[in-house]
Design an enzyme around this catalytic site. Structure first.
Site, PDB file in Angstrom:
ATOM      1  CG  HIS A   1      -9.340   5.707  10.245  1.00 45.43           C
ATOM      2  ND1 HIS A   1     -10.295   5.781   8.901  1.00 45.43           N
ATOM      3  CD2 HIS A   1     -10.043   5.816  11.244  1.00 45.43           C
ATOM      4  CE1 HIS A   1     -11.628   5.748   9.731  1.00 45.43           C
ATOM      5  NE2 HIS A   1     -11.255   5.916  10.955  1.00 45.43           N
TER       6      HIS A   1
ATOM      7  CB  ALA B   1     -13.003  14.357  -4.982  1.00 51.47           C
TER       8      ALA B   1
ATOM      9  CD  GLN C   1     -13.948   8.479   7.263  1.00 48.45           C
ATOM     10  OE1 GLN C   1     -14.418   7.225   7.405  1.00 48.45           O
ATOM     11  NE2 GLN C   1     -14.687   9.267   6.316  1.00 48.45           N
ATOM     12  CG  ASN C   2      -8.524   8.902   2.575  1.00 51.69           C
ATOM     13  OD1 ASN C   2      -9.327   7.928   2.557  1.00 51.69           O
ATOM     14  ND2 ASN C   2      -8.878   9.985   1.680  1.00 51.69           N
ATOM     15  CB  VAL C   3      -3.716   5.405   6.059  1.00 51.85           C
ATOM     16  CG1 VAL C   3      -4.799   5.287   7.279  1.00 51.85           C
ATOM     17  CG2 VAL C   3      -3.712   4.594   5.025  1.00 51.85           C
ATOM     18  CG  ASP C   4      -3.702   8.914   0.765  1.00 56.06           C
ATOM     19  OD1 ASP C   4      -3.681  10.066   0.914  1.00 56.06           O
ATOM     20  OD2 ASP C   4      -4.697   8.306   0.524  1.00 56.06           O
TER      21      ASP C   4
ATOM     22  CB  THR D   1     -16.385   9.687   3.270  1.00 58.37           C
ATOM     23  OG1 THR D   1     -16.883   8.908   4.605  1.00 58.37           O
ATOM     24  CG2 THR D   1     -17.177  11.055   3.841  1.00 58.37           C
ATOM     25  CB  SER D   2     -19.672   5.271   2.271  1.00 59.22           C
ATOM     26  OG  SER D   2     -19.115   4.576   3.720  1.00 59.22           O
TER      27      SER D   2
ATOM     28  NE  ARG E   1      -2.446  -1.505  -0.791  1.00 60.29           N
ATOM     29  CZ  ARG E   1      -2.284  -2.817  -1.540  1.00 60.29           C
ATOM     30  NH1 ARG E   1      -2.001  -3.570  -0.265  1.00 60.29           N
ATOM     31  NH2 ARG E   1      -1.840  -2.904  -2.514  1.00 60.29           N
TER      32      ARG E   1
END
EC number: 2.3.1.286
Length: 232
Positions: free
Chosen positions: A104, A214, A86-89, A171-172, A56
């Site tokens: 996160h 987006a 909420q993204n980790v990138d 985001t959902s 990842r």
């Protein structure tokens, strides 16, 4: 200066080519979530989990910020902007956003598997089995897995409570506690939900749905906000 808080999710990263954490088949890059994103998965097979996040990391490093990331960063010249992701990138940071709160965790950090306060920035893409923290415990990704507490949640709530405007992007609104942040927005603050699929948001005044990805929706809203500011 008006304060914009943006809550972003997997959709904005997906537009840069990064796989969302859960596909329509319930898998993430061919793996069960339970195997690669839970403490139980880590305890069962740490080598698999390390390899998964090493992949990842390489994918995220190869990806580029898109027009959505750039539009959000560009708003900082006229607004106070806080990104809660909420993204980790690191695509928001690479686009130029200066205040980014990662709910996160961060893909490009490792931390001790025993002492969670021992966090290390990563220069490369790999954490190896046998690579230890200063106390001698195996390093793991600095990611908040399912079943773990979200340590930045209270800070995020405080940011949303003082927002003049909320952007909800990609985001959902299905993953809690992050999805609950929408409930902390001041009643008179406009909310712009930018997503092709119209995630569920309780009806309220000044709620706007932009049913676009987006990459087109955020530049559109950014232009609108700049025009409103100019007209004041």
């Amino acid at each position: 200066m008006k304060k914009i808080v943006a809550l972003t999710g997997a959709g904005i990263s997906a537009e840069s080519g990064l796989a969302t954490f859960r596909g329509s088949d319930g898998l993430w890059e061919g793996h069960r979530i339970e195997d690669v994103a839970t403490p139980e998965g880590w305890a069962k097979n740490p080598a698999l989990v390390l390899d998964f996040y090493n992949q990842r990391r390489a994918a995220a490093r190869a990806a580029q910020p898109n027009a959505g990331h750039l539009a959000l960063a560009g708003l900082e010249d006229q607004f106070e902007v806080v990104v809660i992701t909420q993204n980790v990138d690191d695509l928001h940071e690479r686009a130029g956003s200066t205040r980014v709160l990662h709910l996160h965790g961060k893909l490009f950090e490792s931390r001790s598997s025993r002492h969670e306060e021992l966090v290390y920035p990563m220069s490369g893409d790999r954490i190896q089995l046998g690579e230890n923290c200063a106390q001698g415990y195996q390093l793991r990704p600095n990611i908040v897995w399912f079943g773990e507490a979200v340590p930045m949640m209270e800070v995020a709530m405080e940011e949303v409570e003082t927002a003049d405007l909320l952007l909800v992007v990609g985001t959902s609104l299905q993953v809690y506690p992050a999805a609950g942040l929408v409930d902390y927005v001041p009643r008179n603050a406009p909310i712009y939900v930018i997503d092709p699929s119209r995630p569920p948001v309780a009806s309220r005044p000044r709620l706007h749905f932009i049913t676009e990805p987006a990459t087109t929706g955020l530049p559109h809203v950014a232009r609108e906000l700049r025009q409103e500011l100019a007209d004041e």
